[in-house]
Enzyme design. Structure first.
Site, short mmCIF file in Angstrom:
data_model
loop_
_atom_site.label_atom_id
_atom_site.label_comp_id
_atom_site.label_asym_id
_atom_site.label_seq_id
_atom_site.Cartn_x
_atom_site.Cartn_y
_atom_site.Cartn_z
N HIS A 128 -6.63 -53.65 -43.61
CA HIS A 128 -5.42 -54.40 -42.86
C HIS A 128 -6.54 -55.43 -42.58
O HIS A 128 -7.08 -55.73 -42.80
CB HIS A 128 -5.49 -53.90 -41.26
CG HIS A 128 -7.11 -53.96 -40.73
ND1 HIS A 128 -7.93 -53.09 -40.97
CD2 HIS A 128 -7.43 -55.13 -39.76
CE1 HIS A 128 -8.98 -53.18 -39.68
NE2 HIS A 128 -8.65 -55.08 -39.69
N HIS B 126 -3.40 -49.98 -36.99
CA HIS B 126 -3.46 -50.88 -37.70
C HIS B 126 -3.83 -51.51 -38.95
O HIS B 126 -4.28 -51.36 -39.66
CB HIS B 126 -4.08 -52.56 -36.73
CG HIS B 126 -5.18 -52.07 -36.86
ND1 HIS B 126 -6.09 -51.90 -37.13
CD2 HIS B 126 -6.24 -53.51 -36.64
CE1 HIS B 126 -7.64 -51.90 -37.30
NE2 HIS B 126 -7.37 -53.23 -37.12
N HIS C 141 -9.46 -62.34 -40.78
CA HIS C 141 -10.26 -61.49 -41.51
C HIS C 141 -9.46 -60.84 -42.61
O HIS C 141 -8.03 -60.15 -41.85
CB HIS C 141 -11.49 -60.64 -41.37
CG HIS C 141 -10.58 -59.63 -39.79
ND1 HIS C 141 -10.60 -59.68 -38.40
CD2 HIS C 141 -10.76 -58.70 -40.61
CE1 HIS C 141 -10.51 -58.46 -37.80
NE2 HIS C 141 -10.61 -57.98 -38.82
N HIS D 254 -15.33 -52.13 -31.59
CA HIS D 254 -14.09 -52.61 -31.06
C HIS D 254 -13.36 -51.42 -30.03
O HIS D 254 -13.96 -50.69 -29.19
CB HIS D 254 -13.16 -52.98 -31.63
CG HIS D 254 -13.20 -53.86 -33.00
ND1 HIS D 254 -13.69 -55.34 -32.60
CD2 HIS D 254 -13.01 -53.62 -34.34
CE1 HIS D 254 -13.21 -55.83 -34.07
NE2 HIS D 254 -13.60 -55.46 -35.14
N TYR E 277 -19.11 -57.79 -38.85
CA TYR E 277 -18.10 -59.12 -39.83
C TYR E 277 -18.62 -59.73 -40.33
O TYR E 277 -20.39 -60.21 -39.69
CB TYR E 277 -17.53 -59.64 -38.60
CG TYR E 277 -16.14 -59.09 -38.06
CD1 TYR E 277 -14.68 -58.92 -38.85
CD2 TYR E 277 -16.17 -59.34 -36.46
CE1 TYR E 277 -14.24 -58.43 -37.94
CE2 TYR E 277 -14.76 -58.96 -35.26
CZ TYR E 277 -14.27 -58.65 -36.84
OH TYR E 277 -12.92 -58.18 -35.52
N GLU F 227 -14.53 -57.94 -42.94
CA GLU F 227 -14.49 -56.81 -41.88
C GLU F 227 -15.26 -55.51 -42.39
O GLU F 227 -14.34 -55.09 -43.69
CB GLU F 227 -13.73 -56.24 -40.58
CG GLU F 227 -13.90 -54.93 -39.63
CD GLU F 227 -13.10 -55.37 -38.66
OE1 GLU F 227 -11.82 -54.84 -39.39
OE2 GLU F 227 -13.31 -54.84 -38.01
FE LIG Z 1 -10.00 -55.87 -38.01
#
Ligand SMILES: [Fe+2]
Length: 306
Positions: free
Chosen positions: A153, A199, A213, A245, A254, A264
């Site tokens: 993503h 996501h 990112h 997260h 990251y 990431e």
């Molecule tokens: Fe991400």
């Protein structure tokens, strides 16, 4: 409702030094160089991807993202989605087949956030790299670096999140998987999925369109820790992690490519089906939502963008 968009297909990133970038994405992250074109662009893929490439690097004066492309299930679907984009009021650009190596025609549009996106339906398939499709081994022994498995993503910063969500939901068939709301109910972050992933693209409210990112998937937490070790071994600029997260609950780290584009790599995380209600985080918990353990945002997360 799903509309035939399958997955993130590629992202084209601008880099200042193409050789340094290729070394970073291959030797450190474990992507595979697949091709170069007469413009000097370099095409790379992660090993589990069936299409020929998912990352395109272009030498430029400024880092950042040129565009992110989503693959659709058929050319007919692509025509329908193009009509939907026009009806929504998007300016649409038709890019002929072959502009990207071994990729069919692409339909380019600008989201209300100001980012360039595109849809395509055809790209040469080379199959998973290093393993056959018949009686396949678990993984290719030749893999280097972080052994990233797929482009997963992008997180993008920009304005007009509500209109952008409307476009991605109504025209492209994405769902809202997670969101961050202010006390007044304004959505300042939205994590959108077109699959069962947590996501496929995410947006955070910001006055101008920026790239935050590009993310690549790893198998597990041990691989995230191993990625952290490799970042230190190679003196690569680190942003934060390894950590977790709150949003999506992925296990993450990251870092930056040599041009300053944030990368990431992550593992795990939640899943989503179309009947799931969006997960909501309150803006006052934003620190915990982004970095679950530290529970505070670092300044870089909000301000270092390309
Ligand atoms: Fe991400």
């Amino acid at each position: 409702m799903r509309k035939g968009v399958m997955r993130p297909g590629h992202v084209q990133l601008r880099v200042l030094d193409i050789d340094a970038a290729v070394k970073h994405y291959t030797e450190l992250m474990g992507l595979i160089e697949m091709d170069r074109d007469p413009q000097g662009r370099v095409y790379l893929k992660a090993w589990t991807e069936v299409d020929k490439y998912s990352l395109v690097l272009r030498a430029a004066e400024e880092p950042g993202m040129d565009f992110m492309g989503f693959k659709c299930i058929s050319e007919e679907v692509l025509d329908n989605l193009r009509a939907g984009l026009v009806a929504f009021g998007c300016e649409v650009e038709d890019i002929p087949a072959g502009d990207l190596q071994d990729c069919g025609r692409r339909v380019r549009f600008v989201a209300p956030t100001g980012h360039n996106f595109e849809l395509f339906a055809s790209k040469k398939q080379t199959g998973k790299w290093g393993v056959n499709n018949r009686n396949p081994e678990a993984w290719p022994r030749e893999l280097g670096g972080m052994r990233a498995t797929r482009f997963d993503h992008c997180l993008l910063y920009g304005p007009n999140l509500a209109e952008t969500y409307e476009l991605f939901r109504d025209v492209l068939g994405f769902d809202l998987a997670e969101q961050v709301l202010t006390p007044e109910g304004k959505r300042v972050a939205q994590f959108l999925t077109v699959s069962t992933k947590a996501h496929d693209v995410a947006f955070i409210e910001h006055p101008e369109p920026k790239f935050h990112h590009a993310s690549f998937y790893l198998d597990n937490w041990t691989d995230v820790l191993r990625a952290a070790d490799l970042i230190s071994m190679t003196d690569t600029s680190i942003d934060i992690g390894p950590t977790r997260h709150g949003l999506t609950h992925g296990q993450t780290i990251y870092f930056f490519d040599p041009s300053g584009n944030r990368n990431e790599v992550f593992a795990g995380g939640d899943y989503h089906y179309p009947d799931h209600e969006p997960v909501t985080w309150d803006a006052e918990s934003l620190g915990k939502a982004i970095f679950y353990h530290d529970r505070v945002l670092n300044e870089r997360f909000l301000t270092v963008l390309t």
